[in-house]
Design a protein around this motif. Sequence first.
Motif, PDB file in Angstrom:
ATOM      1  N   CYS A  83       0.843  -1.203   0.000  1.00 52.89           N
ATOM      2  CA  CYS A  83       0.000   0.000   0.000  1.00 52.89           C
ATOM      3  C   CYS A  83       0.878   1.252   0.000  1.00 52.89           C
ATOM      4  CB  CYS A  83      -0.903  -0.012   1.226  1.00 52.89           C
ATOM      5  SG  CYS A  83      -1.922   1.475   1.405  1.00 52.89           S
ATOM      6  N   THR A  84       0.560   2.209  -0.893  1.00 50.05           N
ATOM      7  CA  THR A  84       1.332   3.447  -0.980  1.00 50.05           C
ATOM      8  C   THR A  84       0.783   4.537  -0.069  1.00 50.05           C
ATOM      9  OG1 THR A  84       0.001   4.441  -2.734  1.00 50.05           O
ATOM     10  CG2 THR A  84       1.769   2.926  -3.418  1.00 50.05           C
ATOM     11  N   ASP A 128      -1.804   6.402  -0.659  1.00 52.21           N
ATOM     12  CA  ASP A 128      -2.301   7.545  -1.436  1.00 52.21           C
ATOM     13  C   ASP A 128      -3.764   7.877  -1.135  1.00 52.21           C
ATOM     14  OD1 ASP A 128      -2.586   4.931  -3.035  1.00 52.21           O
ATOM     15  OD2 ASP A 128      -4.102   6.269  -3.866  1.00 52.21           O
ATOM     16  N   GLY A 129      -4.534   6.873  -0.716  1.00 57.89           N
ATOM     17  CA  GLY A 129      -5.905   7.141  -0.288  1.00 57.89           C
ATOM     18  C   GLY A 129      -6.976   7.031  -1.345  1.00 57.89           C
ATOM     19  N   CYS A 166      -8.535   4.446  -2.494  1.00 55.03           N
ATOM     20  CA  CYS A 166      -9.609   3.536  -2.057  1.00 55.03           C
ATOM     21  C   CYS A 166     -10.494   4.195  -1.006  1.00 55.03           C
ATOM     22  CB  CYS A 166      -9.021   2.239  -1.517  1.00 55.03           C
ATOM     23  SG  CYS A 166      -7.876   2.467  -0.139  1.00 55.03           S
ATOM     24  N   CYS A 212      -5.916   1.027  -7.937  1.00 55.06           N
ATOM     25  CA  CYS A 212      -5.008   1.093  -6.786  1.00 55.06           C
ATOM     26  C   CYS A 212      -3.546   1.154  -7.249  1.00 55.06           C
ATOM     27  CB  CYS A 212      -5.233  -0.149  -5.919  1.00 55.06           C
ATOM     28  SG  CYS A 212      -3.986  -0.400  -4.649  1.00 55.06           S
TER      29      CYS A 212
HETATM   30  S1  SF4 Z   1      -5.663   2.655  -3.288  1.00 55.35           S
HETATM   31 FE1  SF4 Z   1      -5.776   2.225  -1.075  1.00 55.35          FE
HETATM   32  S2  SF4 Z   1      -4.901   0.153  -0.819  1.00 55.35           S
HETATM   33 FE2  SF4 Z   1      -4.274   0.932  -2.832  1.00 55.35          FE
HETATM   34  S3  SF4 Z   1      -2.279   1.865  -2.486  1.00 55.35           S
HETATM   35 FE3  SF4 Z   1      -3.812   3.488  -2.321  1.00 55.35          FE
HETATM   36  S4  SF4 Z   1      -4.298   3.628  -0.124  1.00 55.35           S
HETATM   37 FE4  SF4 Z   1      -3.247   1.661  -0.476  1.00 55.35          FE
END
Ligand code: SF4
Length: 85
Positions: A8-9, A11-12, A14, A64
């Motif tokens: 998980c990066t 980035d938010g 999701c 994602c």
């Molecule tokens: S979309 Fe959600 S699960 Fe995927 S990298 Fe970003 S924060 Fe992590």
Amino acid sequence: MRVDQNACTGDGLCVQLAPSVFEFDVDGLAYVKDEVGELQTAAGAYVPIPLPVVDAVVDAADECPGTCIYVERPDGTLEAGGPLS
Ligand code: SF4
């Protein structure tokens, strides 16, 4: 579905797309929430996807950046996300 926090990066994306089932924990990584909204803080915890948010979860899995959201069928095969994205 589940999230592999190791990839998980933070980035938010999701959390923006499906806030009822994804949330950040204090470590800045995304975790899944169960049917009563309880954050599942165990790494890789699995929860079923509520029907109203299936499309949003699949979109999140497809987009994602960490390719770390896994949407799985009951037999364990991948429906979306993970290395498919
Ligand atoms: S979309 Fe959600 S699960 Fe995927 S990298 Fe970003 S924060 Fe992590």
